[in-house]
Design an enzyme around this catalytic site. Structure first.
Site, short mmCIF file in Angstrom:
data_model
loop_
_atom_site.label_atom_id
_atom_site.label_comp_id
_atom_site.label_asym_id
_atom_site.label_seq_id
_atom_site.Cartn_x
_atom_site.Cartn_y
_atom_site.Cartn_z
N LYS A 31 0.84 -1.20 0.00
CA LYS A 31 0.00 0.00 0.00
C LYS A 31 0.88 1.25 0.00
O LYS A 31 1.87 1.32 0.71
CB LYS A 31 -0.90 0.02 1.25
CG LYS A 31 -2.27 -0.55 1.04
CD LYS A 31 -3.11 -0.37 2.30
CE LYS A 31 -4.54 -0.06 1.95
NZ LYS A 31 -5.36 0.17 3.15
N GLU A 39 -19.25 -9.05 9.45
CA GLU A 39 -20.31 -8.48 10.29
C GLU A 39 -21.27 -9.54 10.82
O GLU A 39 -21.74 -9.44 11.96
CB GLU A 39 -21.08 -7.42 9.50
CG GLU A 39 -20.30 -6.15 9.22
CD GLU A 39 -19.41 -6.24 8.00
OE1 GLU A 39 -18.71 -5.25 7.71
OE2 GLU A 39 -19.41 -7.29 7.33
N ARG A 91 -25.41 -5.98 6.40
CA ARG A 91 -24.89 -7.27 5.98
C ARG A 91 -25.17 -8.37 7.00
O ARG A 91 -25.00 -9.55 6.71
CB ARG A 91 -23.38 -7.17 5.73
CG ARG A 91 -23.00 -6.02 4.83
CD ARG A 91 -21.53 -6.01 4.50
NE ARG A 91 -21.22 -7.01 3.49
CZ ARG A 91 -20.09 -7.04 2.80
NH1 ARG A 91 -19.15 -6.15 3.04
NH2 ARG A 91 -19.88 -7.96 1.90
#
Length: 640
Positions: free
Chosen positions: A285, A371, A399
């Site tokens: 990243k 979740e 979700r």
């Protein structure tokens, strides 16, 4: 503009076909220029910088090797797709990213034929790509589907469900695992790249097929043993045994910043008869921009910044954010009660729980992008007498709705839901807006649902939830700064289902829920100036409703208006149901509900979004005047 980077080779590329016309020797320069353009553009717009920088070479290689848009390239989440947008005909608009009327910060079907599937929530790419691949198979079309998914997104169960179901797609499906955390493989180098090229090449695959044919001619137990020996031998070298077990042919790891090695591996994968394929690409990243590489979060999300120094523009000092107020309030509850614990789903910094974890590392749990698991995990903790705060963005809690219903509500377990980013969220747009939580929670028996009108109210509500053990509870609060009200030295436990009168009048009643209260008070000032005495109530609770207060307001005022920053099916719907059930409108009461429109609102500044949603003070005033049939000049209109 003079401050834009010099990108002579990139300037010749408008679409992937232009990229494919270049020689492989040109690709490193294209990648370098594309990186410069991304840094320059995001310094102006803000956005997801680190993830975009990490996939520069991968983006170039994918569009160089695959015949996009005939081959479908699907980016998981999509926040890393800025370089993809530049090479797919959108460079001229890249400096409108996440601005009103500009490019989306994610992939979007309506934006380009090169965005075959919209995203912004994670872990959906493999399922979608499988759908494209099987559709091509059924229609006997030649195109492939390529899903790019990060190692973080691979923590979600949906990704494994898709992989477990992918065998039927064969070589039409290719999954690129973008591993930017070194979480699966050790650091890579030239040997790793050579191995990736080897196991993806015809020189390896052809003898492998011959060996498989010979093995199949042997007795089944020996055949089975030989197959496992080959898989595990390859797995020991390359690390792909898990993916083999899921039915994928694993290739990698490969250095994600060596564009020529990537191209060679991807060409082998594209041309192989094997499949489905998983290519493990290791990236970094923020690659190529020192301030991003050296930042703890790799500049995941940034505001405008200075390219040379990397210093991000600081917003003017204001009130604390609701997120930070929630974290501080939760810290107080955890210090007071050792049974209070907190759960996040891969968003510790976004929810403020990173600060809580510093003080209570053993009582804060990050479950990853999971979740569903997080909610049921919280239910298990609650069943054992703990007081869990499931701290999940409103949009992400969607979700886990089945778990909220079955594992929490039906069992009446006291899980506390802290729903950050309620209402409209600005630049992230419709995918991240917390529009539906009132509609999906207020219908559930046993739930207590609150909305904080300001940061002091949020403190009281966190304390109220911590003490509420008789069933599940939830509080919603928005992104951004509070109103600047003083925070309580000691939070109060609110009486469940009881609202408050903020100002008292006689003619108009505004029933507010959440942070629209400030706009309701502004509207009341304007109505008072027009001679309309106005009551403003902060209902605090969407469930249970303060039926006594609502009954009083509806029977003593000429017009009542409910105001909420949520979709239809929330506060207004429940107030209308109460009024209908009790016949409160039979005497001619005028009642109106104000809520988010039945539409997905485009990304823009939040204040502009709320103007578009018609939920600011002028719209409240207009609604009241229309209900009373009074025009803007204060003249009562003739009734038809």
């Amino acid at each position: 503009m003079s401050d834009r980077p010099d990108t002579p080779l990139l300037d010749t590329v408008q679409f992937p076909a232009d990229l494919r016309a270049l020689s492989k020797e040109d690709l490193p320069q294209i990648a370098d220029e594309l990186r410069q353009e991304i840094i320059s553009a995001v310094s102006v717009t803000g956005g997801h910088l680190g993830s975009a920088l990490g996939v520069i070479e991968l983006t170039v290689a994918l569009h160089y090797v695959f015949d996009t848009p005939s081959d479908k390239l699907i980016w998981d989440v999509g926040h890393q797709a800025y370089p993809h947008k530049i090479v797919t005909g959108r460079r001229d608009r890249i400096r409108t990213l996440r601005q009103g009327g500009g490019l989306s910060g994610f992939t979007r079907r309506a934006e380009s034929e090169y965005d075959p599937f919209g995203a912004a929530h994670s872990s959906t790419s493999i399922s979608a790509a499988l759908g494209f691949a099987i559709a091509n198979k059924l229609s006997e079309s030649p195109g492939r589907a390529v899903a790019v998914i990060g190692d973080g997104a691979l923590s979600a169960g949906m990704a494994y469900e898709a992989m477990n179901n992918a065998a039927a797609a064969g070589n039409r499906l290719i999954v690129i695992l973008n591993d930017n955390d070194m979480s699966i493989a050790p650091p890579v180098g030239s040997l790793r790249n050579a191995l990736a090229r080897l196991v993806s090449s015809g020189k390896y695959l052809t003898p492998r097929k011959l060996a498989q044919k010979l093995a199949r001619a042997m007795p089944e137990p020996l055949h089975r043993s030989m197959r496992r020996m080959e898989e595990y031998a390859r797995g020991m070298v390359t690390g792909g045994t898990l993916f083999d077990e899921l039915g994928f042919y694993y290739v990698g790891p490969v250095d994600g910043h060596d564009v020529r090695a990537l191209v060679e591996v991807l060409e082998n994968v594209r041309d192989a008869d094997e499949g489905p394929m998983l290519v493990h690409v290791v990236t970094k990243k923020g690659k190529g921009y020192a301030p991003a590489e050296n930042a703890a979060d790799k500049y995941h999300g940034v505001v405008k910044f200075d390219v040379v120094s990397g210093v991000q523009a600081k917003a003017a000092a204001g009130a604390p954010s609701y997120t930070s107020v929630y974290a501080k309030a939760l810290l107080g509850e955890m210090a007071r009660d050792k049974k209070v614990v907190a759960i996040t789903a891969a968003m510790p910094s976004g929810t403020g729980l990173d600060k809580v974890a510093e003080a209570f590392p053993d009582r804060v749990f990050d479950v990853g992008i999971a979740e569903q698991h997080g909610v049921t995990f919280a239910a298990g903790l609650a069943a054992q007498g703990y007081r869990p705060f499931a701290t999940i963005y409103s949009t992400f809690l969607q979700r886990a709705y089945d778990q909220v219903v079955h594992d929490v509500a039906i069992q009446n377990l006291p899980v506390r839901f802290a729903m950050d980013r309620a209402g409209l969220v600005g630049a992230d747009g419709a995918t991240h807006a917390g529009s539906f939580d009132l509609a999906y929670l207020c219908t559930l028996p046993n739930f207590v649902v609150m909305a904080a009108a300001d940061e002091a109210e949020l403190c009281h509500m966190v304390h109220t939830m911590a003490l509420h053990d008789s069933g599940p509870s939830a509080v919603r609060y928005p992104r951004g700064e509070g109103r600047g009200v003083p925070l309580p030295v000691k939070p109060q436990a609110l009486e469940i289902g009881k609202g408050r009168i903020v100002r008292e009048g006689k003619t108009v009643a505004i029933l507010s829920l959440g942070t629209r209260l400030e706009e309701a008070e502004k509207a009341a000032d304007e109505l008072e100036a027009k001679g309309l005495s106005t009551t403003v109530a902060d209902l605090r609770f969407a469930k249970p409703l303060d039926s006594a207060l609502i009954r009083k307001l509806l029977t003593t005022h000429e017009v009542a208006v409910t105001v909420e920053e949520a979709s239809i099916g929330g506060l207004g719907a429940h107030v209308l149901t109460l009024a209908s059930d009790e016949g409160l409108v039979d005497a001619g009461l005028k009642i109106r509900t104000m809520r988010l429109p039945d539409a997905f609102l485009e990304h823009d500044k939040p204040e502009k979004q709320y103007d578009e949603a018609r939920l600011n003070a002028p719209h409240i005033v207009e609604t009241v005047l229309k209900a009373l049939r009074i025009n803007s000049a204060g003249v009562e209109e003739v009734r038809a």
